[in-house]
Design an enzyme around this catalytic site. Structure first.
Site, short mmCIF file in Angstrom:
data_model
loop_
_atom_site.label_atom_id
_atom_site.label_comp_id
_atom_site.label_asym_id
_atom_site.label_seq_id
_atom_site.Cartn_x
_atom_site.Cartn_y
_atom_site.Cartn_z
N ASP A 21 -20.13 -40.14 -62.80
CA ASP A 21 -19.84 -39.42 -64.04
C ASP A 21 -20.91 -39.78 -65.07
OD1 ASP A 21 -18.82 -38.49 -66.44
OD2 ASP A 21 -17.24 -40.01 -66.55
N ASN A 23 -21.57 -38.02 -67.97
CA ASN A 23 -21.29 -37.70 -69.38
C ASN A 23 -20.03 -38.38 -69.92
OD1 ASN A 23 -19.29 -36.23 -68.22
ND2 ASN A 23 -19.81 -34.26 -69.15
N ASP A 25 -16.71 -38.40 -69.10
CA ASP A 25 -15.39 -37.79 -69.28
C ASP A 25 -14.43 -38.18 -68.15
OD1 ASP A 25 -16.45 -36.39 -67.20
OD2 ASP A 25 -16.30 -34.40 -68.13
N ASP A 29 -20.13 -35.49 -62.05
CA ASP A 29 -20.83 -34.27 -62.45
C ASP A 29 -22.21 -34.20 -61.79
OD1 ASP A 29 -22.28 -36.12 -64.04
OD2 ASP A 29 -20.73 -35.94 -65.60
N ASP A 202 -15.34 -23.80 -44.82
CA ASP A 202 -13.97 -24.29 -44.91
C ASP A 202 -13.02 -23.46 -44.04
OD1 ASP A 202 -12.23 -26.09 -46.74
OD2 ASP A 202 -11.23 -24.16 -46.91
N GLU A 268 -15.64 -25.88 -40.27
CA GLU A 268 -14.41 -26.66 -40.12
C GLU A 268 -13.46 -25.79 -39.32
OE1 GLU A 268 -10.87 -28.75 -42.75
OE2 GLU A 268 -11.68 -26.83 -43.33
C1 NOJ Z 1 -9.95 -27.77 -45.94
C2 NOJ Z 1 -10.53 -28.65 -46.98
O1 NOJ Z 1 -11.26 -29.67 -46.37
C3 NOJ Z 1 -9.38 -29.14 -47.83
O2 NOJ Z 1 -9.75 -30.16 -48.71
C4 NOJ Z 1 -8.82 -27.97 -48.56
O3 NOJ Z 1 -7.67 -28.39 -49.28
C5 NOJ Z 1 -8.42 -26.86 -47.59
N1 NOJ Z 1 -9.40 -26.61 -46.57
C6 NOJ Z 1 -8.20 -25.57 -48.31
O4 NOJ Z 1 -9.41 -25.04 -48.76
#
Ligand code: NOJ
Length: 551
Positions: A21, A23, A25, A29, A202, A268
């Site tokens: 971090d 800045n 907060d 970032d 994802d 993934e």
């Molecule tokens: C898999 C991601 O790694 C996880 O962190 C996320 O909550 C879910 N997909 C939904 O996007």
């Protein structure tokens, strides 16, 4: 033909909210990340994967995107992101962005429009369906979300249901709509144009669902396992790994292949290994898929031997396995190893010498452990979604499954030094998640100058891997037990006329072995005191892993 960079890289995952971090907060970032690039370059990783830093209401820490082309203001802005990409490159590393294509935030303007009426032009951008009865009494079919329970959510205004594979505020985009596909491919191009070298996709096996909305079949499975998300007695045939998703993987691949510089895709794919591999479409789809069996794998010779042989056999060229021991969703590896630094070093030696692409999770290199956080204080939407569950049930699940379902525990701030806020944010500021009171030497400042530390061990192996083509991209042949004497596990790697032998003593006793590379020179060892490795017989220290130059 030169070997693409990503086939010989090591990827380091940064969780932007927790890295640094700048800045003050309490939230990490982009400036904080910029500050730490020299640390990562020196560590010797080849690429950085950024968990999402796009504009988002942050209900799932950025995995709920409100705008794919702008940056969450607490992290920076687009100009800062562009600078970050350039600076990572200037430091000799590559950039991997997280692309959450399956769903958006329910606050994304597309969804706000989509839910406003049945005839809104964006209605069909999401998966809407009539219930089996009007008035929200029965969802369209039996489909469960990946996280359990029905993934259908009734919207009273239009008396229809929208589908979510994950949390209720993450509506799934409708990939059967060509406009959605075109828009998402354009989003990928938007970032490729800015120099991004690869994408982590994802839950990418969830893009398409059954076009006829047929029920999922019954399955004898109560809880999900690492590579099979079936749960609550339901299969996922209609909602995951759909053939149309595989086709789309090829389209995506064509988009990235149209750019110079060997861009790549890692998916993934929570699925049994064969189904995950199918997303590589025989070399025409994803370049890599995450393999998650390693997360909970035991650290013993038989398990290492089995997993390395299995992954290697299942992912022959041009496929390539991945080595994942932790991420922002799962318990930190060292906590599964009882916090034991010697075991963590051996684990690093395994991960960084096997054939495949290693993915490191920030803090792994300094042995950061799970930080216990009670469910009632959790900021994790998965836990909040289960707010009605009492703490003792979470505790029972933790001891039964061997890990907490509170993902906050593996997402705590990077420990740069031993001060109260670990050098993550200024003293006196409250970090978004706590750091442990006693950091127990698990900080960069404590370990950087100590050759015997875990951090120095990672650095040595990362540099060895970078300097030796056999380690970085060589093929792999197991060293049979008879060659060395059980129970030491080992393999040879060869590339460009170089061969190295890897030996791992995944036991707590020292072991005398026949040297598979007598006369060879020591390349690297977890044991910083080892000076050579040429003798015909070698005594390996407990949990020692080493690499010997064989030719
Ligand atoms: C898999 C991601 O790694 C996880 O962190 C996320 O909550 C879910 N997909 C939904 O996007």
């Amino acid at each position: 033909m030169p070997v693409p960079w990503w086939r010989q890289t090591v990827v380091y995952q940064i969780y932007p909210r927790s890295f640094r971090d700048a800045n003050g907060d309490g939230i990490g970032d982009l400036d904080g990340i910029l500050e730490k690039l020299p640390y990562l370059a020196d560590l010797g990783v080849g690429a950085i994967w950024f968990s999402p830093f796009y504009d988002s209401p942050q209900r799932d820490v950025g995995y709920d995107i409100r705008d794919y082309r702008s940056i969450a203001p607490e992290y920076g802005d687009l100009a800062k992101a562009e600078r970050l990409i350039d600076e990572v490159h200037r430091h000799g590393m590559k950039v991997v962005m997280d692309m959450v294509m399956n769903h958006t935030s329910d606050q994304h303007p597309w969804f706000v429009e989509s839910r406003s009426s049945r005839d809104n032009p964006k209605r069909d951008w999401y998966v809407w369906r009539d219930g089996r009865k009007p008035g929200g009494k029965a969802p369209p079919n039996n489909w469960n979300a990946m996280i359990g329970g029905s993934g259908w959510h009734h919207d009273a205004r239009t008396d229809q249901w929208y589908w979510t594979q994950f949390l209720p505020f993450q509506p799934d985009l409708n990939y059967r709509n060509p406009a959605v596909r075109a828009e998402m491919l354009d989003t990928v191009r938007f970032w490729l144009d800015r120099g991004v070298d690869g994408f982590r996709l994802d839950i990418v096996n969830a893009l398409f669902e059954d076009a006829e909305f047929r029920d999922n079949p019954f399955a004898w499975k109560l809880i999900p396992s690492d590579d099979d998300p079936r749960m609550l007695f339901q299969g996922s045939d209609r909602t995951l790994n759909h053939p149309d998703t595989l086709e789309f993987m090829k389209e995506l691949r064509a988009v990235i292949d149209a750019y110079p510089g060997d861009r790549f895709l890692v998916g993934e794919v929570n699925a049994p290994i064969e189904k995950a591999r199918a997303h590589c479409c025989d070399g025409k789809g994803l370049n890599l898929v995450f393999l998650f069996r390693s997360l909970k794998a035991r650290l013993d010779p038989a398990t290492i031997r089995r997993l390395v042989s299995e992954y290697d056999g299942m992912f022959p060229d041009p496929l390539l396995p991945t080595w994942v021991f932790g991420n922002h969703d799962r318990a930190r590896r060292i906590s599964r190893l009882g916090g034991d630094v010697a075991k963590a070093k051996l684990n690093a030696a395994w991960q960084l010498t096997a054939r495949g692409v290693p993915f490191l999770y920030y803090g792994e290199e300094i042995g950061m452990v799970q930080v216990p956080i009670p469910a009632r204080d959790s900021q994790d939407a998965l836990v909040q979604n289960l707010a009605w569950v009492p703490q003792f049930v979470f505790d029972a699940i933790r001891s039964w499954m061997g890990e907490s379902i509170n993902r906050d525990e593996c997402r705590t701030p990077m420990q740069w030094d031993a001060t109260a806020n670990a050098g993550f944010c200024p003293e006196g500021v409250r970090p978004w998640l706590p750091t442990p009171g006693d950091k127990d030497g698990r900080t960069v400042a404590d370990q950087a100058g100590d050759p015997g530390s875990l951090l120095s061990c990672y650095r040595r192996f990362l540099h060895a891997r970078r300097d030796h083509p056999a380690l970085g991209r060589g093929d792999l042949r197991m060293i049979e037990a008879a060659e060395t004497g059980e129970p030491v596990v080992g393999w040879r790697r060869s590339a460009d006329g170089e061969t190295v032998a890897v030996l791992l003593n995944a036991t707590g006793r020292s072991r005398k072995v026949r040297n598979p590379a007598p006369g060879g020179s020591l390349i690297v060892s977890t044991d910083v005191d080892r000076k050579d490795a040429g003798d015909a017989e070698l005594v390996l220290a407990p949990w020692e892993g080493l690499v010997i130059g064989a030719s």
